[in-house]
Write a protein that holds these residues in place. Structure first.
Motif, short mmCIF file in Angstrom:
data_model
loop_
_atom_site.label_atom_id
_atom_site.label_comp_id
_atom_site.label_asym_id
_atom_site.label_seq_id
_atom_site.Cartn_x
_atom_site.Cartn_y
_atom_site.Cartn_z
N GLY A 151 35.49 41.34 38.96
CA GLY A 151 36.57 42.03 39.69
C GLY A 151 36.09 43.33 40.32
N SER A 152 35.34 44.12 39.58
CA SER A 152 34.86 45.39 40.13
C SER A 152 33.85 45.16 41.24
CB SER A 152 34.26 46.27 39.03
OG SER A 152 33.14 45.64 38.46
N ILE A 208 35.92 44.37 44.35
CA ILE A 208 36.54 45.59 44.87
C ILE A 208 35.50 46.44 45.61
CG2 ILE A 208 37.58 47.79 44.19
CD1 ILE A 208 39.08 46.21 42.02
N MET A 209 34.30 46.53 45.06
CA MET A 209 33.24 47.31 45.70
C MET A 209 32.85 46.68 47.05
SD MET A 209 29.50 48.42 44.30
CE MET A 209 28.94 46.74 44.17
N ALA A 251 34.78 44.82 48.96
CA ALA A 251 35.90 45.06 49.88
C ALA A 251 35.87 46.50 50.41
CB ALA A 251 37.23 44.78 49.19
N GLY A 252 35.54 47.46 49.57
CA GLY A 252 35.45 48.85 49.99
C GLY A 252 34.34 49.08 50.99
#
Length: 120
Positions: free
Chosen positions: A36-37, A40-41, A43-44
């Motif tokens: 998950g992290s 998110i990274m 996507a950022g």
């Protein structure tokens, strides 16, 4: 060969002991957390790259895109600064002790107005 303090396996046994069910649950939770992290990274970073590409490609363009070949300035002043905004060219002209802001249409080169700057 001697057994280390952190290794509870026998020296000749190459197989690992099966993990406890509680440890397996913790391990699966950690894998989901890392996955998950990572998403998110990614996507950022994608959003950051998209913002950079947007800013690079959004160049300020003059409406109409036509500039006159020459612009006649009123007076014999020296142009100190200029800027363009919404199809209007703003010139800061210094003529001796007088400073004037001259507004001109970028498409036609006509003077839209003049403002003389004075000191009180």
């Amino acid at each position: 060969m001697t057994k280390s303090a952190f290794d509870d396996r026998e020296p000749g046994n190459a197989e690992e002991a099966p993990l406890d069910p509680a440890v397996l649950r913790v391990q699966s939770r950690l894998r989901r957390l890392v996955a998950g992290s990572t998403l998110i990274m990614i996507a950022g970073i994608g959003a950051l790259l998209a913002a950079i590409i947007y800013k690079v490609n959004s160049v300020c363009k003059v409406p109409g895109g036509n500039w006159p070949e020459s612009i006649a300035l009123e007076g014999a002043g020296e142009v100190r600064s200029l800027s363009v905004s919404d199809g209007v060219l703003y010139l800061l002209v210094q003529d001796g002790t007088t400073t004037v802001i001259q507004r001109m249409d970028t498409a036609t080169g006509k003077v839209l107005g003049r403002t003389t700057l004075t000191r009180p």
